[in-house]
Design a protein around this motif. Sequence first.
Motif, PDB file in Angstrom:
ATOM      1  N   TRP A  33      -1.245   1.574  -6.299  1.00 13.84           N
ATOM      2  CA  TRP A  33      -1.339   0.325  -5.531  1.00 13.84           C
ATOM      3  C   TRP A  33      -2.212   0.519  -4.294  1.00 13.84           C
ATOM      4  O   TRP A  33      -2.989  -0.355  -3.926  1.00 13.84           O
ATOM      5  CB  TRP A  33       0.052  -0.156  -5.137  1.00 13.84           C
ATOM      6  CG  TRP A  33       0.798  -0.810  -6.269  1.00 13.84           C
ATOM      7  CD1 TRP A  33       0.574  -0.637  -7.599  1.00 13.84           C
ATOM      8  CD2 TRP A  33       1.866  -1.740  -6.164  1.00 13.84           C
ATOM      9  NE1 TRP A  33       1.447  -1.396  -8.329  1.00 13.84           N
ATOM     10  CE2 TRP A  33       2.254  -2.083  -7.481  1.00 13.84           C
ATOM     11  CE3 TRP A  33       2.550  -2.306  -5.094  1.00 13.84           C
ATOM     12  CZ2 TRP A  33       3.282  -2.972  -7.747  1.00 13.84           C
ATOM     13  CZ3 TRP A  33       3.587  -3.188  -5.351  1.00 13.84           C
ATOM     14  CH2 TRP A  33       3.946  -3.523  -6.662  1.00 13.84           C
ATOM     15  N   SER A  34      -2.074   1.664  -3.646  1.00 16.42           N
ATOM     16  CA  SER A  34      -2.883   1.934  -2.465  1.00 16.42           C
ATOM     17  C   SER A  34      -4.363   1.940  -2.813  1.00 16.42           C
ATOM     18  O   SER A  34      -5.199   1.415  -2.066  1.00 16.42           O
ATOM     19  CB  SER A  34      -2.481   3.275  -1.852  1.00 16.42           C
ATOM     20  OG  SER A  34      -3.286   3.587  -0.741  1.00 16.42           O
ATOM     21  N   ARG A  37       0.817  -1.214   0.000  1.00 20.80           N
ATOM     22  CA  ARG A  37       0.000   0.000   0.000  1.00 20.80           C
ATOM     23  C   ARG A  37       0.856   1.271   0.000  1.00 20.80           C
ATOM     24  O   ARG A  37       0.384   2.336  -0.395  1.00 20.80           O
ATOM     25  CB  ARG A  37      -0.907   0.010   1.240  1.00 20.80           C
ATOM     26  CG  ARG A  37      -2.143  -0.880   1.120  1.00 20.80           C
ATOM     27  CD  ARG A  37      -3.160  -0.499   2.174  1.00 20.80           C
ATOM     28  NE  ARG A  37      -4.391  -1.273   2.036  1.00 20.80           N
ATOM     29  CZ  ARG A  37      -4.719  -2.299   2.795  1.00 20.80           C
ATOM     30  NH1 ARG A  37      -3.903  -2.670   3.763  1.00 20.80           N
ATOM     31  NH2 ARG A  37      -5.848  -2.949   2.611  1.00 20.80           N
ATOM     32  N   CYS A  38       2.095   1.138   0.458  1.00 21.64           N
ATOM     33  CA  CYS A  38       2.981   2.301   0.565  1.00 21.64           C
ATOM     34  C   CYS A  38       3.821   2.522  -0.701  1.00 21.64           C
ATOM     35  O   CYS A  38       4.587   3.489  -0.774  1.00 21.64           O
ATOM     36  CB  CYS A  38       3.913   2.156   1.763  1.00 21.64           C
ATOM     37  SG  CYS A  38       3.051   1.920   3.334  1.00 21.64           S
ATOM     38  N   LEU A  62      -5.569  -1.687  -3.524  1.00 22.10           N
ATOM     39  CA  LEU A  62      -5.661  -2.517  -2.320  1.00 22.10           C
ATOM     40  C   LEU A  62      -6.728  -2.030  -1.340  1.00 22.10           C
ATOM     41  O   LEU A  62      -6.900  -2.616  -0.281  1.00 22.10           O
ATOM     42  CB  LEU A  62      -4.299  -2.578  -1.624  1.00 22.10           C
ATOM     43  CG  LEU A  62      -3.186  -3.217  -2.472  1.00 22.10           C
ATOM     44  CD1 LEU A  62      -1.870  -3.227  -1.714  1.00 22.10           C
ATOM     45  CD2 LEU A  62      -3.560  -4.626  -2.875  1.00 22.10           C
ATOM     46  N   ARG A  63      -7.431  -0.975  -1.679  1.00 22.62           N
ATOM     47  CA  ARG A  63      -8.549  -0.512  -0.878  1.00 22.62           C
ATOM     48  C   ARG A  63      -9.895  -0.825  -1.533  1.00 22.62           C
ATOM     49  O   ARG A  63     -10.944  -0.555  -0.965  1.00 22.62           O
ATOM     50  CB  ARG A  63      -8.455   0.995  -0.622  1.00 22.62           C
ATOM     51  CG  ARG A  63      -7.371   1.389   0.365  1.00 22.62           C
ATOM     52  CD  ARG A  63      -7.246   2.908   0.443  1.00 22.62           C
ATOM     53  NE  ARG A  63      -6.246   3.312   1.416  1.00 22.62           N
ATOM     54  CZ  ARG A  63      -6.504   3.608   2.681  1.00 22.62           C
ATOM     55  NH1 ARG A  63      -7.740   3.548   3.126  1.00 22.62           N
ATOM     56  NH2 ARG A  63      -5.542   3.971   3.506  1.00 22.62           N
TER      57      ARG A  63
END
Length: 392
Positions: free
Chosen positions: A61-62, A55-56, A65-66
């Motif tokens: 990507w963040s 996520r970082c 992944l949410r």
Amino acid sequence: MFGSLGLNAAMEKRQKQVVASASKSPPREYKKEIPADVFIDIFSRLPVKDVARCRCVSKLWSCLLRRRDFTQLYLKVSSVRPRLLFTFLYKGKRILYSMPQDLDPDQDYPCVYPHYQMHFPKGLGSSDDVCPSILGLICTKSRKPMICNPSTGQYMSLPVATTKRNLSRPYLGYDPTGKVFKVLTVSDDYVCRVSTLGTGEVTWKRVECSIPHQALHTEVCIDGVLYYLAKRMGYGTRPGYMVVCFDVESERFNFLDVELPILGSALINYEGNLGILLPDSGIIYEGTESFELRVLEDHTDEVKWSNTVYTLPFYWKYAVSHSFLYIAGMTSAGEIVLSTSFLVEPFEVIYFNIVQNTVVRIEITFGIVDKKAPCSRVLTLLNHVENVELMD
């Protein structure tokens, strides 16, 4: 001089060949971006800690992944590898450990060291009881309930359900249709309130309940219906015990009478149906000989319970070290899981397979905490899955 001229001519010829060969090579093709669904499928196979790191990496990507579809896929993958969740109080802090729930038939279990998950800060989540794990979330049974996701280490505190100084018993439920969690509280003045999570500010609203009752020690949520044992209360009410059925979606109650001893009993999910499991003597110790399982067959027009008795094998009495075991629940493989009630040595978890009529004993150690938190009450929660959804 002629030698140098010949060398220069050779170098010129070589450069022309290089330029010519370079011009004949095909133009570079830029590969297309990896589709989002492929990314999500790859991420769903990663451990929770790696998902947190990913996520970082970038905003893209963040964002991926949410997404809800990623959370649902991760829950689906995690559900095939459920875990046991252990929780107890240590120096005023609630600590959580976990380990794989399914047994490896090729492995001996002399002693197992569970994985440390997280702990609440001192003073938070210090109630003695915790709701069963539902889709990776747990709820403390306190006047001010705490919702926790052990996979992400996040927790949130709910407001007190009643303005009076009444004690209340919270229950965590899940509505699979609306895909929302709800918390139901039953206070000692027989008032029921419900709160829906994930809708912004957490508020409580009162729900109508036709039968005053005192909520008891065991519950289970199956297909959007929250079941818990209760005792009938109030003037003019017929005394006795019952199973309260709370539909999480419609927020309506139904009641099932039970004419059986409830000491030591537990509500379980038996192949998608409500089951009541109880030992023959009311308590579980080396002298226990059998377990009785009653399964709800139909509760639309007429309440019908099937009744099956499972006799323990002869070596059961040699497998048990303590007289303070309780029923933690039942796995999908047909294993009744029993656990030590307090943090004593040895702390044990026992699997009784009702299909194969076998007993497997596992000794659990929590390291140095075993000696520093003696006799703390331990709760063993079954079917815990890893949930990567963040609490915003």
